[in-house]
Design a protein around this motif. Structure first.
Motif, PDB file in Angstrom:
ATOM      1  N   GLU A 182       0.809  -1.219   0.000  1.00  0.00           N
ATOM      2  CA  GLU A 182       0.000   0.000   0.000  1.00  0.00           C
ATOM      3  C   GLU A 182       0.840   1.265   0.000  1.00  0.00           C
ATOM      4  N   MET A 183       2.169   1.106  -0.141  1.00  0.00           N
ATOM      5  CA  MET A 183       2.985   2.303   0.067  1.00  0.00           C
ATOM      6  C   MET A 183       2.830   3.328  -1.036  1.00  0.00           C
ATOM      7  N   MET A 184       2.327   2.910  -2.201  1.00  0.00           N
ATOM      8  CA  MET A 184       2.191   3.873  -3.281  1.00  0.00           C
ATOM      9  C   MET A 184       0.919   4.710  -3.147  1.00  0.00           C
ATOM     10  N   SER A 185      -0.028   4.243  -2.310  1.00  0.00           N
ATOM     11  CA  SER A 185      -1.319   4.931  -2.273  1.00  0.00           C
ATOM     12  C   SER A 185      -1.367   6.106  -1.290  1.00  0.00           C
ATOM     13  N   ILE A 186      -0.448   6.151  -0.342  1.00  0.00           N
ATOM     14  CA  ILE A 186      -0.458   7.244   0.635  1.00  0.00           C
ATOM     15  C   ILE A 186       0.764   8.136   0.373  1.00  0.00           C
ATOM     16  N   PRO A 187       0.576   9.450   0.305  1.00  0.00           N
ATOM     17  CA  PRO A 187       1.714  10.316   0.013  1.00  0.00           C
ATOM     18  C   PRO A 187       2.819  10.187   1.058  1.00  0.00           C
ATOM     19  N   ASP A 188       4.040  10.202   0.621  1.00  0.00           N
ATOM     20  CA  ASP A 188       5.207  10.133   1.508  1.00  0.00           C
ATOM     21  C   ASP A 188       5.387   8.787   2.202  1.00  0.00           C
ATOM     22  N   TYR A 189       4.431   7.869   2.020  1.00  0.00           N
ATOM     23  CA  TYR A 189       4.548   6.603   2.726  1.00  0.00           C
ATOM     24  C   TYR A 189       5.725   5.796   2.188  1.00  0.00           C
ATOM     25  N   ASP A 190       5.862   5.795   0.843  1.00  0.00           N
ATOM     26  CA  ASP A 190       6.965   5.034   0.256  1.00  0.00           C
ATOM     27  C   ASP A 190       8.304   5.598   0.718  1.00  0.00           C
ATOM     28  N   SER A 191       8.351   6.927   0.822  1.00  0.00           N
ATOM     29  CA  SER A 191       9.624   7.501   1.231  1.00  0.00           C
ATOM     30  C   SER A 191       9.888   7.232   2.723  1.00  0.00           C
ATOM     31  N   ALA A 192       8.817   7.096   3.517  1.00  0.00           N
ATOM     32  CA  ALA A 192       8.995   6.724   4.929  1.00  0.00           C
ATOM     33  C   ALA A 192       9.566   5.307   5.039  1.00  0.00           C
ATOM     34  N   LEU A 193       9.056   4.401   4.193  1.00  0.00           N
ATOM     35  CA  LEU A 193       9.555   3.023   4.240  1.00  0.00           C
ATOM     36  C   LEU A 193      11.008   2.967   3.790  1.00  0.00           C
TER      37      LEU A 193
END
Lengths: 295, 284
Positions: A256-267
């Protein structure tokens, strides 16, 4: 003929150099690549907030990694406490007290077990450790637990680290010169006194390194821990409550990291954090080993 | 005083005896549990058929997709690792033979690289994948796993190469061969046993690793035909099936775990066997 030989020599030489340089550049590439993806979140938040804040609400754009770092540290320390003394004494027995035959049988077995994939350790954890914690260990302390807990994570990690650390410890003890041991014994020391004053003292840097590398391995282990630790966001002192270590966070949320802004960069920031911590631990303790090996 | 000494010795001996045998016991117990649970659930259908409709709800089928997928992925990654790693290992031991310090620094860095957890490689592989415009596929998985296993392959091969005496190289040079010829025809041949061990070690790591392919290889019920199709792997198949609430699906995860463990044991044992066999060619 000579020209062909010279050209092929040159070409193969370039190929060899390229392979080696690529490998040596790999840690830098990993660091840069992860930093590049993590940059949005590092730019948008202060490093202190990221590392020490407990507020983890990706939807609201709040990323505090404290609960994950806490869980990671918790299971790692637990695994270390459980496995380090066991490995140390087992290595002492196998190299100093036990019969030589036993060591010769055990070495390949330990080696093979070190190669067993972590997911298999995870399966074992789900089958044995989780129910054992839920039904026997937790009630013993008067606590209710589903079994998917920090304690289970720690135990599974400890078992995973055993072949790895034991192998290194045996190697350390084997490098100690026989003459030194004999000198100690000839002065009237018992076997144990010899171990205490010669083996442990002389092998101290090696022992420390084996422990350090074991910790690094436990800290970065993903699948086996993910399967037994419960993956619940919580900072709790009790080993019977679930946790959520850093690697599990990365592995669990890739979907789901692509669906929430900044989530992918947090991971990616989490991955960068793991990378930096483990690289530093590795460089530090490997240095000890290389120093002792050179002599 | 003397009795205390003896008593302490007995105690220490007892503790370490207990530690050694409990370690052995724990590890044997682990294998026993995995095998006894898995063998019950294992059948020919599990090994030789693809998942059919409703498989993940307890329907018919097997894990052939994951077995073949893991095999493809690991073979591809090992080939890539050999292409990068073998020349690098030879370079360290031929061209750099006089530069002990450089050699040691390189070994030190490679050892540190060995310790990086696979989830970090997975995240990096994912970044690389976005950069190259790939999507989760066999190719992306192969690249990621190759990055993970190359340092292992190089260091394992290098451990054997560094025991080869310098005189052998000098003899080869004195006969007029170039450095390349020396590296490929003399040193590589001399280290063949080590190469096979390193190869199988890397291959085994590639098959068993889950965290690195989680992002990059995707998952599918079919066997991939081209490099840009997603691929299923055994560790992930175990992981996904074990998280199912349905008992029959979990049973299959146990079966898949036995298959994986069996492969890994087979690879380790054959590595030992083969390296002994090829050690015969070594000039002493």
């Amino acid at each position: 003929m000579n020209r062909i030989r010279r050209i092929s020599d040159l070409l193969v030489n370039i190929w060899m150099r390229a392979g080696l340089y690529f490998l040596l550049a790999l840690p830098v590439l990993i660091g840069v690549g992860l930093y590049w993806k993590a940059a949005p979140i590092i730019g948008g938040h202060s490093l202190r907030d990221l590392l020490f804040s407990r507020q983890w609400f990706p939807m609201k754009g709040e990323f505090g990694f404290m609960p994950f770092i806490y869980s990671s540290a918790y299971v790692t320390v637990l695994a270390f406490i459980l496995s380090a003394p066991l490995c140390l004494f087992a290595a002492i027995y196998l190299t100093q007290f036990g019969k030589h035959r036993l060591l010769q049988v055990m070495l390949p077995v330990i080696d093979i077990l070190a190669g067993i994939p972590s997911v298999v350790y995870g399966v074992w954890g789900v089958l044995v450790i989780v129910p054992a914690v839920a039904e026997y260990v937790a009630p013993l302390f008067g606590v209710a637990s589903s079994g998917y807990s920090l304690l289970s994570g720690g135990i599974v990690l400890a078992v995973m680290c055993i072949p790895y650390m034991l192998n290194m410890l045996i190697e350390v003890f084997q490098t100690i010169p026989v003459g030194m041991k004999e000198a100690s014994l000839s002065l009237g020391a018992t076997h144990w006194e010899m171990v205490k004053h010669v083996i442990i003292r002389k092998g101290f840097p090696g022992i420390l390194s084996a422990f350090g590398l074991g910790i690094a391995k436990a800290f970065g282990e993903t699948i086996a821990v993910l399967m037994v630790v419960g993956n619940t966001l919580d900072i709790s002192v009790s080993p019977f409550s679930p946790g959520y270590p850093l690697p599990a966070l990365i592995a669990n949320n890739y979907g789901e990291m692509m669906s929430i802004p900044d989530y992918d960069s947090a991971l990616m920031f989490a991955a960068l954090l793991l990378f930096v911590i483990i690289l530093i631990i590795n460089l530090f303790f490997r240095y000890f080993i290389h120093q002792t090996e050179k002599i | 005083m003397r009795t205390w000494k003896v008593w302490e010795q007995q105690l220490a001996r007892g503790i370490s005896f207990l530690a050694a045998y409990s370690v052995i016991f724990i590890l044997l117990f682990l294998l026993f549990v995995v095998f006894s649970k898995g063998l019950k659930a294992l059948s020919w259908e599990t090994i030789f058929s693809l998942p059919k409709g409703g498989y993940y709800f307890g329907g018919e089928g097997g894990i052939l997709n994951a077995i073949v997928g893991s095999f493809y992925l690991s073979v591809g990654a090992t080939i890539l690792a050999v292409i990068i790693g073998v020349p690098a290992a030879l370079f360290i031991n031929v061209q750099l033979i006089r530069l002990k310090r450089t050699q040691n620094t390189i070994r030190y860095l490679l050892d540190a690289l060995w310790g990086i957890p696979s989830i970090v490689y997975g995240a990096f592989g994912f970044t690389l994948m976005l950069l190259l415009g790939l999507h989760a596929s066999l190719l992306a998985g192969i690249i990621t796993v190759a990055l993970l296993i190359t340092p292992i392959l190089v260091r394992a091969f290098d451990e054997v190469l560094k025991t080869i005496p310098v005189e052998l190289q000098e003899a080869s040079f004195s006969l007029g061969s170039t450095k390349t010829e020396t590296a490929l025809r003399v040193i590589f041949k001399q280290g063949l046993a080590g190469f096979i061990t390193a190869l199988l070690l890397a291959f085994g790591r590639g098959i068993g690793d889950a965290a690195s392919v989680l992002f990059t290889a995707g998952y599918t019920d079919n066997i991939p035909v081209t490099l840009d199709e997603p691929v299923a792997t055994l560790p992930l198949s175990i992981f996904f099936q074990l998280s199912s609430p349905i008992e029959e699906v979990r049973e299959r995860a146990y079966a898949a775990a036995v298959v994986l463990t069996f492969f890994i044991l087979l690879i380790s044992v054959s590595a030992r066997f083969l390296s002994k066999r090829y050690a015969k060619n070594i000039i002493k």
